[in-house]
Enzyme design. Sequence first.
Site, PDB file in Angstrom:
ATOM      1  N   ARG A  72      39.443  37.110  43.765  1.00 53.73           N
ATOM      2  CA  ARG A  72      39.644  35.806  44.420  1.00 53.73           C
ATOM      3  C   ARG A  72      41.005  35.709  45.092  1.00 53.73           C
ATOM      4  O   ARG A  72      41.189  34.977  46.059  1.00 53.73           O
ATOM      5  CB  ARG A  72      39.422  34.672  43.413  1.00 53.73           C
ATOM      6  CG  ARG A  72      37.939  34.430  43.175  1.00 53.73           C
ATOM      7  CD  ARG A  72      37.675  33.700  41.900  1.00 53.73           C
ATOM      8  NE  ARG A  72      37.666  34.615  40.769  1.00 53.73           N
ATOM      9  CZ  ARG A  72      37.682  34.254  39.500  1.00 53.73           C
ATOM     10  NH1 ARG A  72      37.728  32.988  39.188  1.00 53.73           N
ATOM     11  NH2 ARG A  72      37.657  35.157  38.548  1.00 53.73           N
ATOM     12  N   GLU A 109      42.518  39.675  25.873  1.00 56.99           N
ATOM     13  CA  GLU A 109      42.285  39.109  24.540  1.00 56.99           C
ATOM     14  C   GLU A 109      41.708  40.194  23.612  1.00 56.99           C
ATOM     15  O   GLU A 109      42.127  40.352  22.479  1.00 56.99           O
ATOM     16  CB  GLU A 109      41.321  37.928  24.663  1.00 56.99           C
ATOM     17  CG  GLU A 109      41.313  37.049  23.432  1.00 56.99           C
ATOM     18  CD  GLU A 109      40.375  35.864  23.617  1.00 56.99           C
ATOM     19  OE1 GLU A 109      39.904  35.630  24.747  1.00 56.99           O
ATOM     20  OE2 GLU A 109      40.119  35.191  22.599  1.00 56.99           O
TER      21      GLU A 109
HETATM   22  P1  AMP Z   1      45.441  35.695  32.837  1.00 55.09           P
HETATM   23  O1  AMP Z   1      45.735  37.161  33.025  1.00 55.09           O
HETATM   24  O2  AMP Z   1      45.125  35.322  31.410  1.00 55.09           O
HETATM   25  O3  AMP Z   1      46.522  34.815  33.442  1.00 55.09           O
HETATM   26  O4  AMP Z   1      44.086  35.403  33.621  1.00 55.09           O
HETATM   27  C1  AMP Z   1      44.111  35.264  35.007  1.00 55.09           C
HETATM   28  C2  AMP Z   1      42.927  35.918  35.670  1.00 55.09           C
HETATM   29  O5  AMP Z   1      41.711  35.678  34.973  1.00 55.09           O
HETATM   30  C3  AMP Z   1      42.769  35.347  37.056  1.00 55.09           C
HETATM   31  O6  AMP Z   1      42.484  36.407  37.960  1.00 55.09           O
HETATM   32  C4  AMP Z   1      41.617  34.369  36.934  1.00 55.09           C
HETATM   33  O7  AMP Z   1      40.791  34.451  38.057  1.00 55.09           O
HETATM   34  C5  AMP Z   1      40.884  34.747  35.652  1.00 55.09           C
HETATM   35  N1  AMP Z   1      40.691  33.593  34.731  1.00 55.09           N
HETATM   36  C6  AMP Z   1      41.278  33.419  33.519  1.00 55.09           C
HETATM   37  N2  AMP Z   1      40.877  32.274  32.925  1.00 55.09           N
HETATM   38  C7  AMP Z   1      40.036  31.683  33.798  1.00 55.09           C
HETATM   39  C8  AMP Z   1      39.278  30.428  33.781  1.00 55.09           C
HETATM   40  N3  AMP Z   1      39.339  29.564  32.755  1.00 55.09           N
HETATM   41  N4  AMP Z   1      38.515  30.147  34.857  1.00 55.09           N
HETATM   42  C9  AMP Z   1      38.459  31.009  35.919  1.00 55.09           C
HETATM   43  N5  AMP Z   1      39.116  32.175  35.985  1.00 55.09           N
HETATM   44  C10 AMP Z   1      39.904  32.528  34.953  1.00 55.09           C
END
Ligand code: AMP
Length: 189
Positions: A72, A109
Amino acid sequence: MSEGQTLLERSIRTIPDHPKPGILFRDITTLLGDPAAFSAAVDALVAPHAASASRPTPAPTTVAKVAGIEARGFILGGAVAHRLGAGFVPVRKRGKLPHEVVRIAYALEYGTDEIEVHRDAVNPGERVLLVDDLIATGGTAVAAVELLRRIGAEVVAACFVIDLPDLGGAAKLRAMGLPVHTLVAFPGH
Ligand code: AMP
């Protein structure tokens, strides 16, 4: 709250329990499909980095390249790069880029994931803006910043349409000395 933020919030669809129970998936396909919301989001992501009448300096473009995180971040980052007159650098999942890459692993996770960038994607010292749709724990974005720094980029800021502040990702980036701009925040995860 500004009208723009209201428009953006309304244009994001929330899907409960996707991709697994307990997750509120913030779906931006509805934002991308709405011309006014897509345009407002790109305008707001570009604003801190573009010259304006009220802020004539620095030069029209303060970044040489925009780096977008698969997938995205490609859509938003491509539009932002075009508006800034900057180049675009794809940060991709392992195994997708055809030329010589630099790779980094980061914790999820459960388990780990890996992202890559072409070794020659930036010139030494080039100013790069990182773009993705959403920041949650910050694992992906912190890894992308590290990767871009390894190939010689000066990462000047990171921006996201959505912040999940309770998960602390934006705070992590700021603790690395990086300005972070986000447009909409949702509580929880
Ligand atoms: P993080 O590495 O935990 O910051 O997760 C970010 C990535 O995971 C991004 O590329 C987001 O598109 C996706 N992502 C994580 N949580 C969500 C959520 N609740 N809804 C949509 N996309 C998410």
